[in-house]
Design an enzyme around this catalytic site. Structure first.
Site, PDB file in Angstrom:
ATOM      1  N   LYS A 183       0.827  -1.210   0.000  1.00 43.17           N
ATOM      2  CA  LYS A 183       0.000   0.000   0.000  1.00 43.17           C
ATOM      3  C   LYS A 183       0.867   1.268   0.000  1.00 43.17           C
ATOM      4  O   LYS A 183       2.085   1.181   0.218  1.00 43.17           O
ATOM      5  CB  LYS A 183      -0.936  -0.054   1.211  1.00 43.17           C
ATOM      6  CG  LYS A 183      -1.977  -1.192   1.143  1.00 43.17           C
ATOM      7  CD  LYS A 183      -2.847  -1.205   2.396  1.00 43.17           C
ATOM      8  CE  LYS A 183      -3.951  -2.250   2.308  1.00 43.17           C
ATOM      9  NZ  LYS A 183      -4.808  -2.236   3.534  1.00 43.17           N
ATOM     10  N   TYR A 201     -12.413  -2.439  -3.463  1.00 46.44           N
ATOM     11  CA  TYR A 201     -12.949  -2.424  -2.094  1.00 46.44           C
ATOM     12  C   TYR A 201     -14.478  -2.326  -2.075  1.00 46.44           C
ATOM     13  O   TYR A 201     -15.049  -1.845  -1.086  1.00 46.44           O
ATOM     14  CB  TYR A 201     -12.314  -1.276  -1.301  1.00 46.44           C
ATOM     15  CG  TYR A 201     -10.916  -1.581  -0.781  1.00 46.44           C
ATOM     16  CD1 TYR A 201     -10.655  -2.736  -0.022  1.00 46.44           C
ATOM     17  CD2 TYR A 201      -9.859  -0.707  -1.016  1.00 46.44           C
ATOM     18  CE1 TYR A 201      -9.384  -3.013   0.461  1.00 46.44           C
ATOM     19  CE2 TYR A 201      -8.579  -0.980  -0.517  1.00 46.44           C
ATOM     20  CZ  TYR A 201      -8.356  -2.132   0.221  1.00 46.44           C
ATOM     21  OH  TYR A 201      -7.084  -2.401   0.722  1.00 46.44           O
ATOM     22  N   PHE A 228     -15.350   3.530   7.560  1.00 43.03           N
ATOM     23  CA  PHE A 228     -13.957   3.773   7.171  1.00 43.03           C
ATOM     24  C   PHE A 228     -13.756   3.789   5.654  1.00 43.03           C
ATOM     25  O   PHE A 228     -12.654   4.049   5.182  1.00 43.03           O
ATOM     26  CB  PHE A 228     -13.027   2.729   7.811  1.00 43.03           C
ATOM     27  CG  PHE A 228     -13.290   1.295   7.408  1.00 43.03           C
ATOM     28  CD1 PHE A 228     -12.788   0.775   6.223  1.00 43.03           C
ATOM     29  CD2 PHE A 228     -14.056   0.454   8.221  1.00 43.03           C
ATOM     30  CE1 PHE A 228     -13.022  -0.548   5.853  1.00 43.03           C
ATOM     31  CE2 PHE A 228     -14.296  -0.866   7.868  1.00 43.03           C
ATOM     32  CZ  PHE A 228     -13.778  -1.370   6.670  1.00 43.03           C
ATOM     33  N   ARG A 257      -1.698 -14.354   3.996  1.00 45.68           N
ATOM     34  CA  ARG A 257      -2.423 -13.676   5.090  1.00 45.68           C
ATOM     35  C   ARG A 257      -1.683 -13.845   6.415  1.00 45.68           C
ATOM     36  O   ARG A 257      -1.626 -12.928   7.225  1.00 45.68           O
ATOM     37  CB  ARG A 257      -3.857 -14.223   5.209  1.00 45.68           C
ATOM     38  CG  ARG A 257      -4.748 -14.006   3.990  1.00 45.68           C
ATOM     39  CD  ARG A 257      -5.409 -12.662   3.908  1.00 45.68           C
ATOM     40  NE  ARG A 257      -6.235 -12.303   5.018  1.00 45.68           N
ATOM     41  CZ  ARG A 257      -6.961 -11.172   5.047  1.00 45.68           C
ATOM     42  NH1 ARG A 257      -6.928 -10.327   4.002  1.00 45.68           N
ATOM     43  NH2 ARG A 257      -7.668 -10.867   6.078  1.00 45.68           N
ATOM     44  N   THR A 299      -5.528  -7.759  10.434  1.00 49.13           N
ATOM     45  CA  THR A 299      -5.886  -6.471   9.833  1.00 49.13           C
ATOM     46  C   THR A 299      -5.431  -5.294  10.695  1.00 49.13           C
ATOM     47  O   THR A 299      -4.912  -4.305  10.176  1.00 49.13           O
ATOM     48  CB  THR A 299      -7.416  -6.407   9.630  1.00 49.13           C
ATOM     49  OG1 THR A 299      -7.799  -7.517   8.814  1.00 49.13           O
ATOM     50  CG2 THR A 299      -7.826  -5.108   8.957  1.00 49.13           C
ATOM     51  N   ARG A 307       2.503  -6.603   9.338  1.00 47.48           N
ATOM     52  CA  ARG A 307       1.714  -5.532   9.960  1.00 47.48           C
ATOM     53  C   ARG A 307       2.157  -5.246  11.389  1.00 47.48           C
ATOM     54  O   ARG A 307       2.130  -4.098  11.841  1.00 47.48           O
ATOM     55  CB  ARG A 307       0.229  -5.891   9.875  1.00 47.48           C
ATOM     56  CG  ARG A 307      -0.322  -5.690   8.451  1.00 47.48           C
ATOM     57  CD  ARG A 307      -1.666  -6.334   8.281  1.00 47.48           C
ATOM     58  NE  ARG A 307      -2.355  -5.897   7.054  1.00 47.48           N
ATOM     59  CZ  ARG A 307      -3.491  -6.420   6.628  1.00 47.48           C
ATOM     60  NH1 ARG A 307      -4.078  -7.396   7.309  1.00 47.48           N
ATOM     61  NH2 ARG A 307      -4.059  -5.974   5.524  1.00 47.48           N
ATOM     62  N   ASN A 328      -1.942  -0.052   7.372  1.00 46.37           N
ATOM     63  CA  ASN A 328      -1.470  -1.416   7.664  1.00 46.37           C
ATOM     64  C   ASN A 328      -0.671  -2.046   6.528  1.00 46.37           C
ATOM     65  O   ASN A 328      -0.516  -3.263   6.455  1.00 46.37           O
ATOM     66  CB  ASN A 328      -2.628  -2.293   8.122  1.00 46.37           C
ATOM     67  CG  ASN A 328      -3.686  -2.476   7.064  1.00 46.37           C
ATOM     68  OD1 ASN A 328      -3.569  -1.921   5.962  1.00 46.37           O
ATOM     69  ND2 ASN A 328      -4.706  -3.251   7.365  1.00 46.37           N
ATOM     70  N   HIS A 330      -1.985  -5.423   1.398  1.00 50.54           N
ATOM     71  CA  HIS A 330      -3.259  -6.098   1.128  1.00 50.54           C
ATOM     72  C   HIS A 330      -2.978  -7.503   0.622  1.00 50.54           C
ATOM     73  O   HIS A 330      -2.023  -7.716  -0.120  1.00 50.54           O
ATOM     74  CB  HIS A 330      -4.053  -5.344   0.050  1.00 50.54           C
ATOM     75  CG  HIS A 330      -5.207  -6.156  -0.483  1.00 50.54           C
ATOM     76  ND1 HIS A 330      -6.440  -6.168   0.139  1.00 50.54           N
ATOM     77  CD2 HIS A 330      -5.300  -7.025  -1.525  1.00 50.54           C
ATOM     78  CE1 HIS A 330      -7.237  -7.015  -0.521  1.00 50.54           C
ATOM     79  NE2 HIS A 330      -6.571  -7.539  -1.542  1.00 50.54           N
ATOM     80  N   GLU A 353      -9.712 -10.271  -7.879  1.00 54.14           N
ATOM     81  CA  GLU A 353      -8.701  -9.224  -7.680  1.00 54.14           C
ATOM     82  C   GLU A 353      -7.536  -9.355  -8.664  1.00 54.14           C
ATOM     83  O   GLU A 353      -7.056  -8.346  -9.190  1.00 54.14           O
ATOM     84  CB  GLU A 353      -8.180  -9.263  -6.237  1.00 54.14           C
ATOM     85  CG  GLU A 353      -9.234  -8.812  -5.233  1.00 54.14           C
ATOM     86  CD  GLU A 353      -8.802  -8.962  -3.775  1.00 54.14           C
ATOM     87  OE1 GLU A 353      -9.627  -8.662  -2.901  1.00 54.14           O
ATOM     88  OE2 GLU A 353      -7.651  -9.371  -3.512  1.00 54.14           O
TER      89      GLU A 353
HETATM   90  P1  IDP Z   1      -7.830  -6.998   5.312  1.00 53.46           P
HETATM   91  O1  IDP Z   1      -7.023  -5.956   4.573  1.00 53.46           O
HETATM   92  O2  IDP Z   1      -7.034  -7.602   6.434  1.00 53.46           O
HETATM   93  O3  IDP Z   1      -8.452  -8.033   4.414  1.00 53.46           O
HETATM   94  P2  IDP Z   1     -10.488  -5.808   5.562  1.00 53.46           P
HETATM   95  O4  IDP Z   1     -11.419  -6.017   6.694  1.00 53.46           O
HETATM   96  O5  IDP Z   1     -10.810  -6.450   4.255  1.00 53.46           O
HETATM   97  O6  IDP Z   1      -9.018  -6.215   6.058  1.00 53.46           O
HETATM   98  O7  IDP Z   1     -10.363  -4.233   5.359  1.00 53.46           O
HETATM   99  C1  IDP Z   1      -9.723  -3.708   4.223  1.00 53.46           C
HETATM  100  C2  IDP Z   1      -8.826  -2.571   4.639  1.00 53.46           C
HETATM  101  O8  IDP Z   1      -9.630  -1.504   5.127  1.00 53.46           O
HETATM  102  C3  IDP Z   1      -7.878  -2.875   5.805  1.00 53.46           C
HETATM  103  O9  IDP Z   1      -6.688  -3.513   5.385  1.00 53.46           O
HETATM  104  C4  IDP Z   1      -7.620  -1.500   6.362  1.00 53.46           C
HETATM  105  O10 IDP Z   1      -6.658  -0.803   5.560  1.00 53.46           O
HETATM  106  C5  IDP Z   1      -8.966  -0.829   6.171  1.00 53.46           C
HETATM  107  N1  IDP Z   1      -9.786  -0.945   7.373  1.00 53.46           N
HETATM  108  C6  IDP Z   1     -10.469  -2.013   7.811  1.00 53.46           C
HETATM  109  N2  IDP Z   1     -11.129  -1.764   8.955  1.00 53.46           N
HETATM  110  C7  IDP Z   1     -10.843  -0.471   9.248  1.00 53.46           C
HETATM  111  C8  IDP Z   1     -11.222   0.400  10.327  1.00 53.46           C
HETATM  112  O11 IDP Z   1     -11.946   0.031  11.264  1.00 53.46           O
HETATM  113  N3  IDP Z   1     -10.719   1.668  10.267  1.00 53.46           N
HETATM  114  C9  IDP Z   1      -9.908   2.119   9.271  1.00 53.46           C
HETATM  115  N4  IDP Z   1      -9.539   1.321   8.236  1.00 53.46           N
HETATM  116  C10 IDP Z   1      -9.992   0.054   8.230  1.00 53.46           C
HETATM  117 MG    MG Z   2      -9.950  -7.861   3.016  1.00 53.30          MG
END
Ligand code: IDP
Ligand code: MG
Length: 149
Positions: A9, A49, A57, A85, A91, A102, A112, A115, A126
């Site tokens: 990212k 997304y 968010f 993962r 996450t 992370r 974080n 992805h 994707e």
């Molecule tokens: P992942 O990246 O681990 O699959 P997802 O739940 O799919 O996690 O969320 C996608 C991305 O959205 C996360 O990697 C993070 O950058 C962002 N994100 C997820 N939850 C939050 C939140 O509560 N606040 C801010 N950003 C979030």
């Molecule tokens: Mg995800």
């Protein structure tokens, strides 16, 4: 062999962690089938997304992922989706296991660093979103027989 889409990212690129992040996947043995540096457009970000549209968010997430260049890649290996993962960590960096990308480089969920696809269906969608068939290289490494059983 299973494929997964990985994105370094914008924070990973800005912080000079491209090599470090790729290395962690590479040394685990996963084969890189495709790799490029791009800037994600708002349209592409919204498709990637789409599942998060409507969440609080979401606007910040679209802003974040489009805020600068990213490195996208396709990794191959048995169980590549789950293995990647694990290497990424949870996450929320604060909850990620030490030794994961992370946890080792992050603090906040909105920064974080990386992805990775979360399942076979999303991985297929994707990969196709970011790469053409022609960009996905089929090859073997001389070391594959020492890594793949
Ligand atoms: P992942 O990246 O681990 O699959 P997802 O739940 O799919 O996690 O969320 C996608 C991305 O959205 C996360 O990697 C993070 O950058 C962002 N994100 C997820 N939850 C939050 C939140 O509560 N606040 C801010 N950003 C979030
Ligand atoms: Mg995800």
């Amino acid at each position: 062999m299973e494929r997964t889409l990985i994105i370094v990212k914008p924070d990973g690129v800005q912080r000079g962690l491209i090599g470090e992040i790729i290395t962690r996947f590479e040394r685990r043995g996963m084969r890189i089938a495709a790799l490029k540096m791009i800037q994600i457009t708002p349209e592409l970000a919204e498709r990637h997304y789409a599942v998060h549209k409507g969440k609080p968010f979401y606007p910040g997430l679209i802003n974040y992922i489009t805020s600068g260049p990213v490195v996208v890649m396709v990794l191959e290996g048995n169980g590549a989706i789950e293995v990647a993962r694990q290497t990424m960590g949870a996450t929320r960096p604060a909850e990620a296991a030490p030794g994961t990308i992370r946890a080792d480089f992050g603090l906040e969920v909105g920064r974080n660093l990386v992805h990775g696809s979360d399942g076979p269906e999303t991985a297929a969608v994707e990969v196709a979103l970011f790469f053409t068939e022609a960009e996905l290289l089929s090859y073997s490494r001389d070391t594959d027989r020492w890594i793949f059983e």
